[in-house]
Design a protein around this motif. Structure first.
Motif, mmCIF file in Angstrom:
data_model
loop_
_atom_site.group_PDB
_atom_site.id
_atom_site.type_symbol
_atom_site.label_atom_id
_atom_site.label_comp_id
_atom_site.label_asym_id
_atom_site.label_seq_id
_atom_site.Cartn_x
_atom_site.Cartn_y
_atom_site.Cartn_z
ATOM 1 N N PHE A 23 -6.838 -1.904 4.311
ATOM 2 C CA PHE A 23 -8.110 -2.472 4.743
ATOM 3 C C PHE A 23 -7.910 -3.942 5.058
ATOM 4 C CE2 PHE A 23 -7.810 -2.790 0.168
ATOM 5 C CZ PHE A 23 -8.190 -4.080 -0.113
ATOM 6 N N GLU A 24 -8.887 -4.511 5.760
ATOM 7 C CA GLU A 24 -8.899 -5.912 6.169
ATOM 8 C C GLU A 24 -7.587 -6.313 6.851
ATOM 9 O OE1 GLU A 24 -10.049 -8.192 2.767
ATOM 10 O OE2 GLU A 24 -12.122 -7.494 2.825
ATOM 11 N N ARG A 25 -6.904 -7.342 6.349
ATOM 12 C CA ARG A 25 -5.704 -7.849 7.019
ATOM 13 C C ARG A 25 -4.571 -6.834 7.034
ATOM 14 N NH1 ARG A 25 -5.029 -14.231 5.202
ATOM 15 N NH2 ARG A 25 -7.060 -14.941 5.949
ATOM 16 N N ALA A 26 -4.495 -6.004 5.987
ATOM 17 C CA ALA A 26 -3.458 -4.972 5.956
ATOM 18 C C ALA A 26 -3.659 -3.990 7.097
ATOM 19 C CB ALA A 26 -3.481 -4.250 4.610
ATOM 20 N N LYS A 27 -4.911 -3.745 7.438
ATOM 21 C CA LYS A 27 -5.202 -2.834 8.551
ATOM 22 C C LYS A 27 -4.727 -3.440 9.868
ATOM 23 C CE LYS A 27 -8.882 0.219 10.155
ATOM 24 N NZ LYS A 27 -10.300 0.614 9.975
ATOM 25 N N ASP A 28 -4.902 -4.755 10.008
ATOM 26 C CA ASP A 28 -4.402 -5.438 11.208
ATOM 27 C C ASP A 28 -2.873 -5.369 11.266
ATOM 28 O OD1 ASP A 28 -6.986 -6.134 11.867
ATOM 29 O OD2 ASP A 28 -6.890 -8.098 10.883
ATOM 30 N N GLU A 29 -2.236 -5.508 10.102
ATOM 31 C CA GLU A 29 -0.778 -5.402 10.056
ATOM 32 C C GLU A 29 -0.320 -4.001 10.447
ATOM 33 O OE1 GLU A 29 0.845 -6.607 6.340
ATOM 34 O OE2 GLU A 29 0.459 -8.744 6.654
ATOM 35 N N LEU A 30 -1.104 -3.001 10.069
ATOM 36 C CA LEU A 30 -0.746 -1.616 10.403
ATOM 37 C C LEU A 30 -0.706 -1.414 11.907
ATOM 38 C CD1 LEU A 30 -0.117 1.270 9.635
ATOM 39 C CD2 LEU A 30 -2.584 1.688 9.381
ATOM 40 N N GLU A 31 -1.623 -2.033 12.622
ATOM 41 C CA GLU A 31 -1.626 -1.921 14.089
ATOM 42 C C GLU A 31 -0.347 -2.528 14.670
ATOM 43 O OE1 GLU A 31 -5.125 -3.657 15.697
ATOM 44 O OE2 GLU A 31 -6.512 -2.356 14.574
ATOM 45 N N GLY A 32 0.044 -3.700 14.126
ATOM 46 C CA GLY A 32 1.261 -4.340 14.610
ATOM 47 C C GLY A 32 2.504 -3.527 14.274
ATOM 48 N N LEU A 33 2.541 -2.937 13.075
ATOM 49 C CA LEU A 33 3.682 -2.134 12.670
ATOM 50 C C LEU A 33 3.787 -0.865 13.505
ATOM 51 C CD1 LEU A 33 6.045 -1.541 10.806
ATOM 52 C CD2 LEU A 33 4.436 -0.604 9.137
ATOM 53 N N THR A 34 2.664 -0.238 13.752
ATOM 54 C CA THR A 34 2.646 0.984 14.566
ATOM 55 C C THR A 34 3.194 0.716 15.963
ATOM 56 O OG1 THR A 34 0.736 1.822 13.336
ATOM 57 C CG2 THR A 34 1.194 2.821 15.480
ATOM 58 N N LYS A 35 2.783 -0.403 16.524
ATOM 59 C CA LYS A 35 3.269 -0.772 17.862
ATOM 60 C C LYS A 35 4.768 -1.050 17.828
ATOM 61 C CE LYS A 35 2.454 -4.058 21.626
ATOM 62 N NZ LYS A 35 1.650 -5.245 22.085
ATOM 63 N N LEU A 36 5.220 -1.693 16.740
ATOM 64 C CA LEU A 36 6.638 -2.039 16.639
ATOM 65 C C LEU A 36 7.508 -0.792 16.547
ATOM 66 C CD1 LEU A 36 8.815 -4.261 16.297
ATOM 67 C CD2 LEU A 36 8.403 -4.133 13.830
ATOM 68 N N ALA B 212 -0.843 4.574 -1.024
ATOM 69 C CA ALA B 212 -1.460 4.678 -2.345
ATOM 70 C C ALA B 212 -2.968 4.558 -2.212
ATOM 71 C CB ALA B 212 -0.910 3.590 -3.257
ATOM 72 N N ARG B 213 -3.408 3.774 -1.259
ATOM 73 C CA ARG B 213 -4.818 3.688 -0.858
ATOM 74 C C ARG B 213 -4.858 3.248 0.599
ATOM 75 N NH1 ARG B 213 -7.186 -1.906 -3.453
ATOM 76 N NH2 ARG B 213 -5.242 -3.112 -3.377
ATOM 77 N N GLU B 214 -5.917 3.538 1.260
ATOM 78 C CA GLU B 214 -6.015 3.275 2.693
ATOM 79 C C GLU B 214 -6.030 1.771 2.956
ATOM 80 O OE1 GLU B 214 -5.614 5.095 6.227
ATOM 81 O OE2 GLU B 214 -5.795 6.082 4.281
ATOM 82 N N PHE C 185 0.817 -1.216 0.000
ATOM 83 C CA PHE C 185 0.000 0.000 0.000
ATOM 84 C C PHE C 185 0.855 1.272 0.000
ATOM 85 C CE2 PHE C 185 -2.928 -3.205 1.407
ATOM 86 C CZ PHE C 185 -4.176 -2.786 0.987
ATOM 87 N N ASP C 186 2.174 1.122 0.274
ATOM 88 C CA ASP C 186 3.027 2.310 0.372
ATOM 89 C C ASP C 186 3.272 2.921 -1.005
ATOM 90 O OD1 ASP C 186 5.138 4.185 0.891
ATOM 91 O OD2 ASP C 186 5.618 3.048 2.709
ATOM 92 N N ASN C 187 3.192 4.242 -1.076
ATOM 93 C CA ASN C 187 3.459 4.956 -2.320
ATOM 94 C C ASN C 187 4.900 4.788 -2.780
ATOM 95 O OD1 ASN C 187 1.267 6.296 -3.566
ATOM 96 N ND2 ASN C 187 1.113 7.666 -1.787
ATOM 97 N N ASP C 188 5.818 4.622 -1.808
ATOM 98 C CA ASP C 188 7.243 4.516 -2.124
ATOM 99 C C ASP C 188 7.865 3.379 -1.324
ATOM 100 O OD1 ASP C 188 9.870 4.844 -2.801
ATOM 101 O OD2 ASP C 188 10.138 6.783 -1.814
ATOM 102 N N ILE C 189 8.009 2.228 -1.972
ATOM 103 C CA ILE C 189 8.562 1.061 -1.280
ATOM 104 C C ILE C 189 10.025 1.278 -0.905
ATOM 105 C CG2 ILE C 189 9.374 -0.139 -3.339
ATOM 106 C CD1 ILE C 189 7.622 -1.734 -0.289
#
Length: 356
Positions: free
Chosen positions: A132-145, A128-130, A102-106
């Motif tokens: 959703f679903e499992r990617a949103k769950d991954e975002l929570e884990g990444l934010t915490k990390l 690139a787009r918000e 989802f990142d605009n710049d990998i």
């Protein structure tokens, strides 16, 4: 492999060198070392291409070679957020596979994606787009990390070698890791053998010989290497196979005969490397068995070494000199490692039977 692997470390740390700039201009700023750069390995035929392939050789041994290169964060500007190991023990692109798409710049740096307030890190996303679903769950884990990330704005990023005590690359540490990977590789038809009385390099040699992976002339011919002949370079009477080079060649067999005479044993009881490396003589205890087995392993290792000198430098094959080298090296290696028995030089040469 370890020496070739060191070029990965040099590329990452010698960033101002001219050769690094040349490689970067051809293979990109990462030099083709990142996982997603693997397509370049088949796109170019060069010395550097062969260096890149070494990464695959480490993977084949189950060694996470790329993860040994760790970034010590400074300001985060020279560290790839998704592709470098900078937090945890793996690249975030692999840990958060869905979210990275989802990142605009990998290729964004840590400085681009992490906001540091002096106490903790926070995300500075550009989607690139918000998610959703499992990617949103991954975002929570990444934010915490990344909340536990620590940046040092006053200094630049630097590479650290994870296997080194001081963070610097050492060929020895990587060699030990490679040997460990080789000796623990499983094969249903070839159990790994170990003998604590010989150096690791001899154990690796035995492993390779039992799997018929020595570069004898017949094996080189099978791999399409153009050779003048595949006949034994010592006797020129038969084709050179592993069994021939280590046992059956008449010049090699003469060395084994001298070794068996030295130890007061009868006829040579093996005709193939499988039996050779399992031979423990007539010893009646584990300690004595591994002493004789170690002698056999050292003998085969030095026979191979002298065979290579004959092939590569045209050094003459001399049975007495080879026997003398076997006596000296076997004593040096075995006496040093045998903790349960004192092995003295005089008995080792003139009355070695007492040890088995």
């Amino acid at each position: 492999m370890a020496l070739i692997g060191k070029w990965w470390w040099r590329f990452k740390t010698k960033t101002t060198s001219l050769w690094v700039k040349v490689i970067s201009s051809i293979y990109g700023s990462s030099g083709g070392l990142l996982l997603d750069d693997s397509f370049r390995i088949d796109s170019y035929k060069s010395v550097w291409n062969e260096i890149l392939k070494t990464g695959n050789n480490f993977n084949a041994l189950g060694l996470p070679f790329r993860s040994f290169f760790v970034k010590d964060l400074g300001d985060g500007e020279a560290t790839s957020f998704w592709k470098d190991v900078w937090i945890g023990n793996e690249v975030l692109k692999d840990k958060f596979k869905r979210l990275s798409r989802f990142d605009n710049d990998i290729n964004a740096s840590v400085k681009d994606r992490v906001i540091w307030d002096g106490a903790k890190g926070a995300g500075n996303w550009s989607w690139a787009r918000e998610p959703f679903e499992r990617a949103k769950d991954e975002l929570e884990g990444l934010t915490k990390l990344i909340s536990g990330a620590v940046l040092h704005p006053e200094k630049k990023d630097a590479w650290r070698w994870a296997l080194g005590t001081n963070g610097l690359f050492t060929t020895k540490a990587l060699t030990d890791m490679i040997n460990s990977g080789l000796l623990t590789s499983s094969d249903s038809n070839c159990e790994t053998l170990r003998n604590k009385l010989v150096p690791k390099k001899v154990e690796v040699f035995v492993w390779r010989a039992r799997k018929l992976r020595l570069p004898v002339l017949v094996e080189l011919d099978k791999r399409g290497i153009d050779l003048h002949s595949v006949r034994c370079p010592l006797c020129d009477e038969d084709i050179e196979t592993v069994n021939n080079s280590l046992i059956l060649c008449k010049h090699v067999f003469a060395v084994w005969s001298k070794v068996f005479d030295w130890w007061g044993r009868g006829g040579i009881p093996f005709i193939n490397v499988g039996d050779l490396f399992l031979d423990t003589g007539r010893a009646n205890s584990y300690r004595r068995k591994i002493i004789w087995q170690a002698v056999g392993w050292v003998c085969s290792y030095l026979i191979w070494k002298n065979r290579n000198q004959k092939v590569l430098t045209n050094k003459s094959w001399n049975v007495p000199i080879t026997l003398n080298e076997i006596q000296v090296k076997s004593f040096e290696w075995i006496a040093k490692r045998c903790k349960s028995q004192v092995i003295d030089w005089h008995n080792w040469i003139y009355n070695p039977q007492i040890f088995i």
